[in-house]
Design a protein around this motif. Structure first.
Motif, mmCIF file in Angstrom:
data_model
loop_
_atom_site.group_PDB
_atom_site.id
_atom_site.type_symbol
_atom_site.label_atom_id
_atom_site.label_comp_id
_atom_site.label_asym_id
_atom_site.label_seq_id
_atom_site.Cartn_x
_atom_site.Cartn_y
_atom_site.Cartn_z
ATOM 1 N N THR A 188 2.871 -7.749 5.602
ATOM 2 C CA THR A 188 4.253 -7.541 5.184
ATOM 3 C C THR A 188 5.221 -8.231 6.134
ATOM 4 O O THR A 188 4.952 -8.331 7.337
ATOM 5 C CB THR A 188 4.592 -6.036 5.110
ATOM 6 O OG1 THR A 188 5.949 -5.877 4.724
ATOM 7 C CG2 THR A 188 4.377 -5.341 6.447
ATOM 8 N N THR A 189 6.325 -8.683 5.573
ATOM 9 C CA THR A 189 7.410 -9.238 6.387
ATOM 10 C C THR A 189 8.490 -8.181 6.605
ATOM 11 O O THR A 189 9.457 -8.437 7.318
ATOM 12 C CB THR A 189 8.032 -10.469 5.701
ATOM 13 O OG1 THR A 189 8.471 -10.097 4.383
ATOM 14 C CG2 THR A 189 7.021 -11.598 5.586
ATOM 15 N N GLU A 190 8.331 -7.004 5.973
ATOM 16 C CA GLU A 190 9.340 -5.945 6.059
ATOM 17 C C GLU A 190 8.847 -4.817 6.962
ATOM 18 O O GLU A 190 7.644 -4.601 7.114
ATOM 19 C CB GLU A 190 9.650 -5.396 4.659
ATOM 20 C CG GLU A 190 10.185 -6.432 3.697
ATOM 21 C CD GLU A 190 11.513 -7.013 4.124
ATOM 22 O OE1 GLU A 190 12.346 -6.252 4.662
ATOM 23 O OE2 GLU A 190 11.725 -8.225 3.927
ATOM 24 N N ASN A 191 9.789 -4.079 7.526
ATOM 25 C CA ASN A 191 9.458 -2.989 8.433
ATOM 26 C C ASN A 191 8.625 -1.932 7.708
ATOM 27 O O ASN A 191 9.107 -1.308 6.764
ATOM 28 C CB ASN A 191 10.753 -2.362 8.961
ATOM 29 C CG ASN A 191 10.492 -1.390 10.092
ATOM 30 O OD1 ASN A 191 9.454 -0.754 10.152
ATOM 31 N ND2 ASN A 191 11.442 -1.272 10.995
ATOM 32 N N PRO A 192 7.382 -1.699 8.140
ATOM 33 C CA PRO A 192 6.517 -0.725 7.458
ATOM 34 C C PRO A 192 7.109 0.690 7.444
ATOM 35 O O PRO A 192 6.804 1.487 6.559
ATOM 36 C CB PRO A 192 5.225 -0.760 8.282
ATOM 37 C CG PRO A 192 5.247 -2.060 8.995
ATOM 38 C CD PRO A 192 6.691 -2.353 9.263
ATOM 39 N N SER A 193 7.946 1.004 8.419
ATOM 40 C CA SER A 193 8.549 2.333 8.483
ATOM 41 C C SER A 193 9.392 2.629 7.253
ATOM 42 O O SER A 193 9.568 3.787 6.868
ATOM 43 C CB SER A 193 9.417 2.467 9.740
ATOM 44 O OG SER A 193 8.629 2.311 10.896
ATOM 45 N N PHE A 194 9.932 1.574 6.647
ATOM 46 C CA PHE A 194 10.789 1.748 5.486
ATOM 47 C C PHE A 194 10.065 1.442 4.178
ATOM 48 O O PHE A 194 10.439 1.965 3.127
ATOM 49 C CB PHE A 194 12.020 0.845 5.593
ATOM 50 C CG PHE A 194 12.827 1.070 6.840
ATOM 51 C CD1 PHE A 194 13.276 2.334 7.164
ATOM 52 C CD2 PHE A 194 13.127 0.022 7.697
ATOM 53 C CE1 PHE A 194 14.029 2.559 8.312
ATOM 54 C CE2 PHE A 194 13.870 0.234 8.841
ATOM 55 C CZ PHE A 194 14.323 1.504 9.156
ATOM 56 N N GLU A 195 9.062 0.582 4.210
ATOM 57 C CA GLU A 195 8.476 0.060 2.980
ATOM 58 C C GLU A 195 7.110 0.646 2.629
ATOM 59 O O GLU A 195 6.654 0.501 1.503
ATOM 60 C CB GLU A 195 8.353 -1.473 3.074
ATOM 61 C CG GLU A 195 9.661 -2.189 3.404
ATOM 62 C CD GLU A 195 10.720 -2.009 2.339
ATOM 63 O OE1 GLU A 195 10.356 -1.681 1.196
ATOM 64 O OE2 GLU A 195 11.914 -2.175 2.641
ATOM 65 N N ILE A 196 6.427 1.269 3.591
ATOM 66 C CA ILE A 196 5.104 1.844 3.339
ATOM 67 C C ILE A 196 5.230 3.368 3.353
ATOM 68 O O ILE A 196 5.823 3.938 4.266
ATOM 69 C CB ILE A 196 4.084 1.400 4.414
ATOM 70 C CG1 ILE A 196 4.084 -0.138 4.559
ATOM 71 C CG2 ILE A 196 2.690 1.899 4.062
ATOM 72 C CD1 ILE A 196 3.735 -0.889 3.302
ATOM 73 N N ILE A 197 4.673 4.028 2.326
ATOM 74 C CA ILE A 197 4.824 5.478 2.224
ATOM 75 C C ILE A 197 4.146 6.158 3.423
ATOM 76 O O ILE A 197 3.095 5.707 3.894
ATOM 77 C CB ILE A 197 4.253 6.018 0.891
ATOM 78 C CG1 ILE A 197 2.752 5.676 0.763
ATOM 79 C CG2 ILE A 197 5.036 5.465 -0.296
ATOM 80 C CD1 ILE A 197 2.103 6.332 -0.451
#
Length: 431
Positions: A137-146
């Motif tokens: 992922t290129t996005e912050n996992p804290s926000f994008e991964i449940i």
């Protein structure tokens, strides 16, 4: 043609993809001696994880190397083009492999694009160990991964590749690739090739190969700045997304909005978008600006900026440019106030420099009888029980009574707040 060679059908980045850590370049904090991913590979112990970092920094390559090192059956899905049905097919195969003590490694590119139900579908197999999941992922996992899935994964952040790393990758391609090594290639301006790719190794190699094929009839192929611009058709709008120009442009954009100039804001916005900047990066900065520079002078600014971020996330480019433009022009045109920003700055300064005074007893919660007996919540006055829903009361520690942090301006809606607070302050001073 002087160079009558068969053009490879497999793209250059795939042809020279490292097959082991000895060939892998960069991310020393993860693959260096005694570092986590190297330990996993050397011990042949698969582990589910998230690889979080910019494009072209080695996420897919590390997944392939891990699969090979752990003798796992490798499956690759892209979250943009796959769904629950594709996941279930891999899960069924993984369950079968698990019965025969075989490892299954599932690599999901752009895993942040999976919705909650798609991510939920992975939980059981990951928890049981039937699947080794590697999400990129290129996005912050804290926000994008449940959270339930995130708790079952280790998260590793990949850094942007350094100039030295990219030069090594470039040289390795020219020297080791069977097709390129058969040609006489001179890269006249490697720095510009790196800038043109924005630090993305995959893009850099694709640009290199495109430039080579453009000049394939020449005895000597010279990769110049003008050739790169001709191949990309993006003359004068390319900039290094991790370098000085990146920070210069976002600074000019933010300062134009802060300075209430919508025209300048739109110009710098266009410069960034044409240069390939991530629209979500721009949207995030506008969310911050809405609170820092507009604040309560126009509270709806924060709501609009947050909506713009979410809309850009859902829509993507090129239409996201319209959303960004609407938000930027609105923010630039809005009345400005940094009173809320200054308030938290001053309050944090006091928290760091002054003693941490106890919470007054009348402000403490008293959920138990013991706490009530100790005086917690005693004499607290409920404001809604009084005229105008206000009671003269001190809500700060006694030692800080009368301290003021928030000082509303005369701008926009904050003027109304200032008038109301001024009235309250007169009453509190008497109190």
């Amino acid at each position: 043609m002087k160079n009558k060679r068969e053009i490879p059908r497999i793209p250059l980045p795939e042809r020279i993809r490292p097959k082991n850590l000895d060939e892998f370049i960069g991310q020393e904090h993860l693959v260096g001696k005694n570092k986590p991913i190297r330990v996993m590979i050397e011990n042949k112990i698969p582990g589910s994880l998230i690889l979080w970092g910019p494009p072209g920094t080695g996420k897919t390559t590390l997944a392939v190397i891990l699969a090979e090192a752990t003798n796992s059956e490798f499956f690759q899905l892209n979250a943009v083009s796959s769904g629950v049905k594709d996941l279930r097919q891999v899960i069924e195969k993984a369950k079968e492999n698990f019965l025969y003590n075989r490892n299954t490694l599932l690599f999901i590119d752009e895993i942040h694009r999976y919705n909650k139900s798609q991510q939920d579908a992975l939980l059981s197999s990951v928890e049981k160990g039937e699947i080794t999941l590697i999400g990129a992922t290129t996005e912050n996992p804290s926000f994008e991964i449940i959270p339930p899935l995130r708790s079952r994964l280790r998260i590793f952040a990949l850094n942007e590749l350094s100039k030295e790393d990219l030069i090594k990758i470039l040289n390795r391609a020219v020297e080791k690739d069977e097709f390129l090594s058969s040609l006489k290639i001179k890269i006249e301006n490697p720095d510009y090739l790196i800038i043109a790719s924005g630090g993305d190794a995959r893009m850099m190699l694709n640009i290199l190969e495109a430039a080579v094929l453009h000049e394939i009839d020449n005895e000597e192929i010279v990769i110049t700045k003008s050739l790169i611009e001709n191949v990309l058709q993006k003359k004068n709008i390319i900039y290094d997304k991790s370098g000085e120009e990146h920070y210069n442009l976002i600074s000019a954009f933010i300062k134009s909005i802060r300075g209430s100039d919508p025209d300048a804001a739109v110009y710098w916005l266009a410069r960034m978008l044409e240069g390939g900047e991530d629209p979500l990066f721009i949207a995030r900065r506008m969310v911050i600006l809405a609170a820092e520079d507009i604040g309560n002078a126009m509270p709806n600014a924060l709501i609009l900026a947050e909506a713009a971020f979410e809309a850009c996330h859902k829509i993507g480019m090129p239409e996201a440019r319209i959303i960004l433009s609407q938000c930027a022009t609105y923010l630039a045109s809005a009345p400005k106030s940094n009173a809320a920003y200054l308030a938290i700055q001053e309050a944090q300064r006091d928290v760091k420099n002054l003693p941490l005074y106890p919470v007054p007893f009348h402000l403490r919660n008293a959920p138990t009888k013991l706490m009530k007996n100790l005086g917690y919540g005693k004499e607290y006055k409920y404001p809604h029980d009084y005229p105008a829903h206000f009671i003269e009361e001190n809500y700060l520690p006694e030692e800080m009574k009368g301290k003021q942090y928030y000082r509303p301006t005369e701008n926009g809606l904050e003027k109304n707040l200032k008038e109301r607070l001024s009235s309250i302050w007169k009453k509190l001073k008497k109190y």
